[in-house]
Design a protein around this motif. Structure first.
Motif, PDB file in Angstrom:
ATOM      1  N   PRO A  70       0.799  -1.232   0.000  1.00 57.97           N
ATOM      2  CA  PRO A  70       0.000   0.000   0.000  1.00 57.97           C
ATOM      3  C   PRO A  70       0.828   1.277   0.000  1.00 57.97           C
ATOM      4  CG  PRO A  70      -0.099  -1.129   2.132  1.00 57.97           C
ATOM      5  CD  PRO A  70       0.552  -2.064   1.181  1.00 57.97           C
ATOM      6  N   GLN A  71       2.114   1.186   0.307  1.00 56.81           N
ATOM      7  CA  GLN A  71       2.967   2.373   0.244  1.00 56.81           C
ATOM      8  C   GLN A  71       3.358   2.719  -1.197  1.00 56.81           C
ATOM      9  OE1 GLN A  71       3.831  -0.623   1.175  1.00 56.81           O
ATOM     10  NE2 GLN A  71       6.040  -1.053   0.967  1.00 56.81           N
ATOM     11  N   TRP A  72       3.123   1.803  -2.132  1.00 56.90           N
ATOM     12  CA  TRP A  72       3.394   2.068  -3.540  1.00 56.90           C
ATOM     13  C   TRP A  72       2.256   2.900  -4.124  1.00 56.90           C
ATOM     14  CZ3 TRP A  72       5.373  -3.144  -6.081  1.00 56.90           C
ATOM     15  CH2 TRP A  72       6.551  -3.550  -5.433  1.00 56.90           C
ATOM     16  N   HIS A  73       2.584   3.737  -5.094  1.00 57.92           N
ATOM     17  CA  HIS A  73       1.592   4.582  -5.749  1.00 57.92           C
ATOM     18  C   HIS A  73       1.157   3.928  -7.067  1.00 57.92           C
ATOM     19  CE1 HIS A  73       2.758   7.910  -3.040  1.00 57.92           C
ATOM     20  NE2 HIS A  73       3.988   7.463  -3.222  1.00 57.92           N
ATOM     21  N   LEU A  74      -0.131   4.028  -7.374  1.00 55.98           N
ATOM     22  CA  LEU A  74      -0.679   3.432  -8.593  1.00 55.98           C
ATOM     23  C   LEU A  74      -1.253   4.526  -9.477  1.00 55.98           C
ATOM     24  CD1 LEU A  74      -1.430   0.878 -10.223  1.00 55.98           C
ATOM     25  CD2 LEU A  74      -3.582   0.817  -8.929  1.00 55.98           C
ATOM     26  N   LEU A  75      -0.799   4.560 -10.733  1.00 61.01           N
ATOM     27  CA  LEU A  75      -1.263   5.551 -11.696  1.00 61.01           C
ATOM     28  C   LEU A  75      -1.681   4.816 -12.972  1.00 61.01           C
ATOM     29  CD1 LEU A  75      -1.618   8.551 -12.456  1.00 61.01           C
ATOM     30  CD2 LEU A  75       0.795   8.573 -13.136  1.00 61.01           C
ATOM     31  N   LEU A  76      -2.992   4.704 -13.192  1.00 61.64           N
ATOM     32  CA  LEU A  76      -3.535   4.016 -14.352  1.00 61.64           C
ATOM     33  C   LEU A  76      -3.996   5.060 -15.361  1.00 61.64           C
ATOM     34  CD1 LEU A  76      -5.674   1.268 -12.540  1.00 61.64           C
ATOM     35  CD2 LEU A  76      -3.297   1.115 -13.314  1.00 61.64           C
ATOM     36  N   LEU A  77      -3.292   5.174 -16.467  1.00 54.35           N
ATOM     37  CA  LEU A  77      -3.608   6.195 -17.463  1.00 54.35           C
ATOM     38  C   LEU A  77      -4.751   5.716 -18.351  1.00 54.35           C
ATOM     39  CD1 LEU A  77       0.021   7.270 -18.451  1.00 54.35           C
ATOM     40  CD2 LEU A  77      -1.481   8.248 -16.702  1.00 54.35           C
ATOM     41  N   PRO A  78      -5.746   6.568 -18.615  1.00 54.33           N
ATOM     42  CA  PRO A  78      -6.922   6.134 -19.382  1.00 54.33           C
ATOM     43  C   PRO A  78      -6.667   5.949 -20.869  1.00 54.33           C
ATOM     44  CG  PRO A  78      -7.075   8.473 -18.847  1.00 54.33           C
ATOM     45  CD  PRO A  78      -5.875   7.945 -18.108  1.00 54.33           C
ATOM     46  N   SER A  79      -5.615   6.583 -21.385  1.00 57.67           N
ATOM     47  CA  SER A  79      -5.278   6.427 -22.801  1.00 57.67           C
ATOM     48  C   SER A  79      -3.772   6.329 -22.946  1.00 57.67           C
ATOM     49  CB  SER A  79      -5.808   7.599 -23.635  1.00 57.67           C
ATOM     50  OG  SER A  79      -5.255   8.824 -23.172  1.00 57.67           O
ATOM     51  N   ASN A  80      -3.332   5.716 -24.036  1.00 55.60           N
ATOM     52  CA  ASN A  80      -1.912   5.507 -24.251  1.00 55.60           C
ATOM     53  C   ASN A  80      -1.235   6.815 -24.639  1.00 55.60           C
ATOM     54  OD1 ASN A  80       0.376   4.661 -26.499  1.00 55.60           O
ATOM     55  ND2 ASN A  80       0.335   3.326 -24.724  1.00 55.60           N
ATOM     56  N   VAL A  81      -0.270   7.250 -23.818  1.00 52.83           N
ATOM     57  CA  VAL A  81       0.404   8.529 -24.053  1.00 52.83           C
ATOM     58  C   VAL A  81       1.870   8.360 -24.402  1.00 52.83           C
ATOM     59  CG1 VAL A  81      -1.200   9.790 -22.582  1.00 52.83           C
ATOM     60  CG2 VAL A  81       0.913   8.856 -21.580  1.00 52.83           C
ATOM     61  N   GLY A  82       2.402   7.151 -24.310  1.00 52.60           N
ATOM     62  CA  GLY A  82       3.806   6.912 -24.613  1.00 52.60           C
ATOM     63  C   GLY A  82       4.696   7.063 -23.395  1.00 52.60           C
ATOM     64  N   ASN A  83       5.922   6.520 -23.503  1.00 47.27           N
ATOM     65  CA  ASN A  83       6.837   6.483 -22.362  1.00 47.27           C
ATOM     66  C   ASN A  83       7.157   7.851 -21.803  1.00 47.27           C
ATOM     67  OD1 ASN A  83       6.942   3.748 -22.630  1.00 47.27           O
ATOM     68  ND2 ASN A  83       9.101   3.623 -23.184  1.00 47.27           N
ATOM     69  N   CYS A  84       7.403   8.817 -22.687  1.00 44.35           N
ATOM     70  CA  CYS A  84       7.887  10.117 -22.224  1.00 44.35           C
ATOM     71  C   CYS A  84       6.865  10.807 -21.327  1.00 44.35           C
ATOM     72  CB  CYS A  84       8.238  11.010 -23.410  1.00 44.35           C
ATOM     73  SG  CYS A  84       9.593  10.369 -24.426  1.00 44.35           S
ATOM     74  N   GLN A  85       5.634  10.892 -21.794  1.00 44.97           N
ATOM     75  CA  GLN A  85       4.605  11.561 -21.010  1.00 44.97           C
ATOM     76  C   GLN A  85       4.223  10.754 -19.772  1.00 44.97           C
ATOM     77  OE1 GLN A  85       0.010  13.123 -21.576  1.00 44.97           O
ATOM     78  NE2 GLN A  85       1.354  13.164 -23.351  1.00 44.97           N
ATOM     79  N   ALA A  86       4.161   9.435 -19.905  1.00 43.00           N
ATOM     80  CA  ALA A  86       3.810   8.594 -18.763  1.00 43.00           C
ATOM     81  C   ALA A  86       4.839   8.738 -17.641  1.00 43.00           C
ATOM     82  CB  ALA A  86       3.699   7.137 -19.203  1.00 43.00           C
ATOM     83  N   PHE A  87       6.126   8.724 -18.015  1.00 43.60           N
ATOM     84  CA  PHE A  87       7.176   8.898 -17.018  1.00 43.60           C
ATOM     85  C   PHE A  87       7.068  10.263 -16.353  1.00 43.60           C
ATOM     86  CE2 PHE A  87      11.388  10.551 -15.952  1.00 43.60           C
ATOM     87  CZ  PHE A  87      11.859   9.584 -15.085  1.00 43.60           C
ATOM     88  N   ASN A  88       6.887  11.304 -17.143  1.00 41.42           N
ATOM     89  CA  ASN A  88       6.832  12.659 -16.587  1.00 41.42           C
ATOM     90  C   ASN A  88       5.670  12.840 -15.622  1.00 41.42           C
ATOM     91  OD1 ASN A  88       9.106  13.510 -17.933  1.00 41.42           O
ATOM     92  ND2 ASN A  88       8.013  14.697 -19.481  1.00 41.42           N
ATOM     93  N   GLN A  89       4.555  12.185 -15.884  1.00 45.31           N
ATOM     94  CA  GLN A  89       3.412  12.324 -14.982  1.00 45.31           C
ATOM     95  C   GLN A  89       3.758  11.813 -13.591  1.00 45.31           C
ATOM     96  OE1 GLN A  89      -0.593  11.446 -16.131  1.00 45.31           O
ATOM     97  NE2 GLN A  89      -0.208  11.763 -18.315  1.00 45.31           N
ATOM     98  N   ALA A  90       4.455  10.710 -13.525  1.00 48.15           N
ATOM     99  CA  ALA A  90       4.879  10.194 -12.223  1.00 48.15           C
ATOM    100  C   ALA A  90       6.011  11.035 -11.645  1.00 48.15           C
ATOM    101  CB  ALA A  90       5.313   8.735 -12.353  1.00 48.15           C
ATOM    102  N   LEU A  91       6.956  11.448 -12.491  1.00 45.89           N
ATOM    103  CA  LEU A  91       8.096  12.231 -12.021  1.00 45.89           C
ATOM    104  C   LEU A  91       7.639  13.498 -11.313  1.00 45.89           C
ATOM    105  CD1 LEU A  91      11.215  12.687 -12.030  1.00 45.89           C
ATOM    106  CD2 LEU A  91      10.887  13.937 -14.187  1.00 45.89           C
ATOM    107  N   ARG A  92       6.655  14.188 -11.882  1.00 45.77           N
ATOM    108  CA  ARG A  92       6.200  15.453 -11.303  1.00 45.77           C
ATOM    109  C   ARG A  92       5.578  15.272  -9.922  1.00 45.77           C
ATOM    110  NH1 ARG A  92       5.102  16.797 -16.944  1.00 45.77           N
ATOM    111  NH2 ARG A  92       3.058  15.765 -16.833  1.00 45.77           N
ATOM    112  N   GLN A  93       5.121  14.060  -9.617  1.00 42.59           N
ATOM    113  CA  GLN A  93       4.497  13.807  -8.321  1.00 42.59           C
ATOM    114  C   GLN A  93       5.447  13.143  -7.324  1.00 42.59           C
ATOM    115  OE1 GLN A  93       0.264  12.282  -8.729  1.00 42.59           O
ATOM    116  NE2 GLN A  93       0.919  12.027 -10.869  1.00 42.59           N
ATOM    117  N   SER A  94       6.619  12.790  -7.781  1.00 42.05           N
ATOM    118  CA  SER A  94       7.550  12.030  -6.952  1.00 42.05           C
ATOM    119  C   SER A  94       8.507  12.952  -6.208  1.00 42.05           C
ATOM    120  CB  SER A  94       8.340  11.038  -7.810  1.00 42.05           C
ATOM    121  OG  SER A  94       9.194  11.733  -8.713  1.00 42.05           O
TER     122      SER A  94
END
Length: 316
Positions: A70-94
């Motif tokens: 439960p200490q892990w964060h889960l981010l399920l993206l509703p549409s395919n955005v590619g590695n770059c954007q997917a990584f950045n979304q998590a990076l900005r919150q980390s």
């Protein structure tokens, strides 16, 4: 006594490390990948499970692990955005001082994070990227070879890969195994993360990062990289390859960043190789663009001009 999951403990003891675990249709390999995160000997981890709109049942597995940890964060993206954007979304919150971009078809060996943090700290604050050797494995997890050739005693066959100022070297050739990298947060913040306009991230990151930051090579095998037909490297330069345009964009950026004749010569080596690949696979439009960039380096040879002529004979 300080406990590992408090901010004060991170400041006094060891730095927090963010692992961004990126998944897109990796259901077959997810258990091995996520178990390798859980098995890390380094306790100060912030884990982001990011699914880029998988359609193979990966999300169900990720939810199960998020419940188990439960200490892990889960981010399920509703549409395919590619590695770059997917990584950045998590990076900005980390929040980690160091960051690992972890594709969930690969495997981290248990000492990976601990050994790499120690290495980064020993290198000092100018080291923005650490990388190491890795074991290449097949779909069943069996050994194929190592990224860098080694003899029977396990020693590298060739001199150790580049460290320090590697700008010209990353222009000249591919030598870094992408899954082995650890980033310094301050470097990623300075660069603004990955360029989301690109189809892939590593070449662009190497070029932009190495202009002002040092890279460090750690002569250890701490990661297993999986080879399978769906991996990006298996699609490179084939008709319809979505990554060639991004490679050209990065080479355009690099041309504006070169400061010395040796750096321009290194970029010309890269462009020369990319040009030949584009001609080989009959990607005429891309080949012509690469040839124009090669000419701008003032390094084009008569043979390059001959290949350039071939590019104009391709219909595409």
């Amino acid at each position: 006594m300080l406990v590992p999951d408090t901010p004060t403990a991170h400041a006094v003891a060891e730095p927090l490390v963010t692992i961004v675990a990126l998944c897109h249709n990796h259901a077959r390999f997810l258990a091995a990948a996520l178990n390798s995160i859980a098995a890390q000997t380094y306790p100060y981890l912030e884990v982001w499970l990011v699914d880029d709109a998988s359609s193979d049942g990966s999300q169900k597995i990720l939810r199960q692990y998020a419940t188990q940890y439960p200490q892990w964060h889960l981010l399920l993206l509703p549409s395919n955005v590619g590695n770059c954007q997917a990584f950045n979304q998590a990076l900005r919150q980390s929040q980690g001082a160091f960051v690992i971009d972890f594709a969930t078809d690969d495997v981290l060996l248990p000492e990976r994070v601990a050994r790499q943090v120690a290495f980064m700290q020993a290198q000092g604050p100018r080291c923005g990227v650490a990388y190491h050797d890795c074991e290449l494995i097949d779909e069943q997890g069996q050994h194929v070879r190592y990224h860098f050739r080694r003899d029977e005693a396990g020693r590298p066959v060739h001199p150790l890969p580049a460290s320090g100022d590697v700008f010209a070297e990353v222009l000249r050739r591919y030598f870094i195994s992408t899954p082995t990298m650890m980033f310094r947060r301050t470097m990623l913040d300075e660069l603004g993360g990955y360029d989301e306009s690109l189809a892939y991230e590593d070449f662009d990151l190497w070029v932009r990062a190495s202009r002002n930051w040092h890279f460090g090579f750690q002569d250890e095998v701490l990661t297993q990289k999986r080879l399978h037909p769906q991996s990006m490297s298996r699609k490179a330069y084939r008709p319809g390859d979505p990554y060639v345009a991004s490679t050209i964009r990065v080479c355009e950026k690099a041309l504006t960043m070169c400061r010395t004749p040796p750096e321009l010569a290194a970029l010309a080596t890269r462009l020369r190789w990319e040009l030949r690949q584009a001609v080989r696979f009959r990607n005429g439009h891309e080949a012509r663009h690469l040839f124009r960039l090669l000419r701008q380096t003032n390094q084009a040879t008569p043979l390059d001009y001959a290949v350039g002529v071939l590019s104009y004979m391709l219909k595409q």
